[in-house]
Design a protein around this motif. Sequence first.
Motif, PDB file in Angstrom:
ATOM      1  N   LEU A 176       0.826  -1.203   0.000  1.00 55.70           N
ATOM      2  CA  LEU A 176       0.000   0.000   0.000  1.00 55.70           C
ATOM      3  C   LEU A 176       0.865   1.260   0.000  1.00 55.70           C
ATOM      4  CD1 LEU A 176      -2.812   1.289   0.133  1.00 55.70           C
ATOM      5  CD2 LEU A 176      -2.664   1.183   2.631  1.00 55.70           C
ATOM      6  N   LYS A 179       2.470   1.696  -3.427  1.00 61.00           N
ATOM      7  CA  LYS A 179       1.520   2.203  -4.417  1.00 61.00           C
ATOM      8  C   LYS A 179       1.268   3.695  -4.203  1.00 61.00           C
ATOM      9  CE  LYS A 179      -3.224   1.517  -6.120  1.00 61.00           C
ATOM     10  NZ  LYS A 179      -4.513   0.823  -5.890  1.00 61.00           N
ATOM     11  N   PHE A 180       1.122   4.100  -2.936  1.00 61.19           N
ATOM     12  CA  PHE A 180       0.917   5.516  -2.619  1.00 61.19           C
ATOM     13  C   PHE A 180       2.116   6.336  -3.069  1.00 61.19           C
ATOM     14  CE2 PHE A 180       1.606   9.014   0.434  1.00 61.19           C
ATOM     15  CZ  PHE A 180       0.446   9.747   0.224  1.00 61.19           C
ATOM     16  N   THR A 183       2.297   6.716  -6.852  1.00 61.53           N
ATOM     17  CA  THR A 183       1.290   7.669  -7.324  1.00 61.53           C
ATOM     18  C   THR A 183       1.755   9.103  -7.111  1.00 61.53           C
ATOM     19  OG1 THR A 183      -0.507   6.125  -6.838  1.00 61.53           O
ATOM     20  CG2 THR A 183      -1.093   8.451  -7.027  1.00 61.53           C
ATOM     21  N   LEU A 206      -8.386   9.629  -1.609  1.00 61.77           N
ATOM     22  CA  LEU A 206      -8.840   8.408  -2.269  1.00 61.77           C
ATOM     23  C   LEU A 206      -9.070   7.325  -1.219  1.00 61.77           C
ATOM     24  CD1 LEU A 206      -6.342   8.407  -5.289  1.00 61.77           C
ATOM     25  CD2 LEU A 206      -8.728   9.185  -5.276  1.00 61.77           C
ATOM     26  N   SER A 207     -10.167   6.615  -1.347  1.00 66.21           N
ATOM     27  CA  SER A 207     -10.510   5.593  -0.349  1.00 66.21           C
ATOM     28  C   SER A 207      -9.450   4.506  -0.251  1.00 66.21           C
ATOM     29  CB  SER A 207     -11.867   4.970  -0.689  1.00 66.21           C
ATOM     30  OG  SER A 207     -11.837   4.381  -1.987  1.00 66.21           O
ATOM     31  N   SER A 208      -8.739   4.270  -1.334  1.00 67.27           N
ATOM     32  CA  SER A 208      -7.727   3.206  -1.331  1.00 67.27           C
ATOM     33  C   SER A 208      -6.556   3.524  -0.403  1.00 67.27           C
ATOM     34  CB  SER A 208      -7.208   2.964  -2.752  1.00 67.27           C
ATOM     35  OG  SER A 208      -6.736   4.171  -3.320  1.00 67.27           O
ATOM     36  N   TYR A 209      -6.403   4.807  -0.027  1.00 65.53           N
ATOM     37  CA  TYR A 209      -5.288   5.189   0.847  1.00 65.53           C
ATOM     38  C   TYR A 209      -5.778   5.633   2.224  1.00 65.53           C
ATOM     39  CZ  TYR A 209      -2.713   5.189  -3.558  1.00 65.53           C
ATOM     40  OH  TYR A 209      -2.147   4.822  -4.754  1.00 65.53           O
ATOM     41  N   SER A 210      -6.919   5.118   2.643  1.00 67.04           N
ATOM     42  CA  SER A 210      -7.497   5.532   3.930  1.00 67.04           C
ATOM     43  C   SER A 210      -6.587   5.191   5.108  1.00 67.04           C
ATOM     44  CB  SER A 210      -8.876   4.894   4.123  1.00 67.04           C
ATOM     45  OG  SER A 210      -8.780   3.478   4.095  1.00 67.04           O
ATOM     46  N   GLU A 211      -5.866   4.075   5.013  1.00 63.74           N
ATOM     47  CA  GLU A 211      -4.963   3.697   6.115  1.00 63.74           C
ATOM     48  C   GLU A 211      -3.834   4.708   6.269  1.00 63.74           C
ATOM     49  OE1 GLU A 211      -3.535  -0.317   6.249  1.00 63.74           O
ATOM     50  OE2 GLU A 211      -5.359  -1.110   5.331  1.00 63.74           O
ATOM     51  N   LYS A 213      -3.999   7.804   5.333  1.00 63.38           N
ATOM     52  CA  LYS A 213      -4.623   9.030   5.822  1.00 63.38           C
ATOM     53  C   LYS A 213      -4.768   8.989   7.336  1.00 63.38           C
ATOM     54  CE  LYS A 213      -8.629  12.047   5.245  1.00 63.38           C
ATOM     55  NZ  LYS A 213      -9.906  12.273   4.520  1.00 63.38           N
TER      56      LYS A 213
END
Length: 650
Positions: A176, A179-180, A183, A206-211, A213
Amino acid sequence: MKIVVIRPRGVIAPHVVHGYCNGFTALGHQVLQLELENGFKKQGLELVREFGPDFVFCYGLTGFIPTGNADGQKGGLFRMLGIPLVMAHYDNPFFILTGEIVKELQNYPKYYYSFIWDEYLLELFTRSGLPNGYSTLLATDPELFYPQGIPPEPQTLSFVGRINLDKMGLDGLQPLVKKFAETVIETKIDRFEVPLLDICLQALELSSYSEIKQLFINDPVGFWTNVYCQILHVQGSNRYRYAILNCIEETPIHLYGTNNWEKSNIILHDNVPYGKELAAVYQKYAVNLNLSSFQLETSVNNRVFDVFASGGFVLSDYKREMEKVFPDHWQEITFRNLEELGNKGEYYLSHPKQRDELIAELYQHVTKYHTYKNRVEEIIDVMIRNLEISKDGIEGTKIMNQESPKKQEYRGAFNAGLLDLIPSGVGKFLEVGCADGLFGEYLLKEGLAHEVVGLEINPGTAAIAAGRLSKVHCGNAEELKLPYSDEYFDCLIYGDVLEHLREPGKLLEEHLRYLKPGGYVVCSIPNIRNLFIILHLLSGNWTYASWGILDKTHLRFFTRKEIIKMISGLGLSIEIIAPSLRGGEWYTKMYGPEYVTEDFIKLYNELLQLRLKNEDISGQLKTLFPAVDFSQDESIELFAAQMLVKARKA
């Protein structure tokens, strides 16, 4: 002024601090330089105490030395010595601001001043609730960077900075996080005029990076250190520089500090020391490229100043603050994308006359406005305002000789010295001893308060105040029961009141229940450790007057030290305790010529003027009082009629 400068380690930092030392000295300030490589030892502590600095200057947090005392208190060493610390942040301050340091800065704001070179980060610093953040920029040192008469090689580019081709990937990261990072870094390379944190914050939505955040929200230190610094800044800057330089074909590029890049137009050179040798490199090539590291959100690194100061030419990636640094030429010397880089690079390589004209003009601009001497002037101006010291080291506290009204005639007057202590951005005030309400009315009319509640013992003045304030309660403040909920008020004001009470500490303690956490207590308190009062007593007198230090209605007497004991003993953090000074003539108005002789006025004013010039008066005081040793800081107390205090509730 007297300034202790902490010499740091590193590659660039020592040179930056050396430039500041030269700037301080050039402007007539006294400098004591200290090394902290092996810790701050007793000898260094003794040197600082003997030197008696107005403040300590350091790079980043190198001067923040955690310590404790015999009473179990913990915090920054210089704060505990009563010395403000000025921190020049030329790296992202959030990389090093731990929770403990943040708490120290917030709890003791008058001891910490942060000068931050990136306005984007300065805005974030301020929004984070951190006090005393100010803008500064990097600069150049003309001792190191100056024209050496080296003609540039035609059609050549150079870049000074490390690019590690062995660390281009993001292997070893959690999927994760990888990927962050991919990006954010790729977006930054495509849009390198956009601040990196803006790109981060957009990605975090983006919801995919909520952790990630949640990490940013719940553990900001972990995010800044482990994600932003180690991955985005370090690895991202590496990949960004490689991507830009790799797009340049045919034109020779001389790289300094990169040793493993095989490309036909790349010529590798060993790293060159910062200073005169680097200045020679900047002059040697037609165009020097500046590819900023990712931690610079909107600011400018030292390369742009150093290149032009050396008589060289630099073409830099765009940063918003280039518009402030080079208001007339920023568009000519910056690029926002690869197309602009190509067009402007080709132009300046093939138009040496136009390039030389810019060099001549920008050399004059940089050496006039962007040296460390200029930065020192900016910092000194800020510290003058905050430390109440003038440019010549003169104490800036006003000498107030105006006649104070008699206690029973307070109508139409208030202590203007308290205005400087009123906190901004708060709404509800309790003014104890509000007299006729003029002070509170001023706060309301000027928009400094939206509610002022007054307490006043005199029915006549209370009635007048009731027409000016939001609400007035008439009665003895030590007996009144207030109809307010706990933590209702933002600020409690005691202007010339506490000395009239039987138990001022007890009243303060009772009123603190009504003060919000983070709220303020503001007060003015007469100072009994006053030169006139002491000599008056030694002459066998303790004569009360109708107003002033020995007002006949005073029940309690305070020195600066006793004020600190009372306020601190209630758990309040004192942010300001400042003397309100008086000239010798003021005492004549209070007592009349029968008690105040011309000889006393002459002696008093001579000593006061010497002290205001920051000259040592310990010898004269020793003659007057052989049994007492007055420090330079203590001596100003002798000329104060009052102490003005601002304290904060935890």
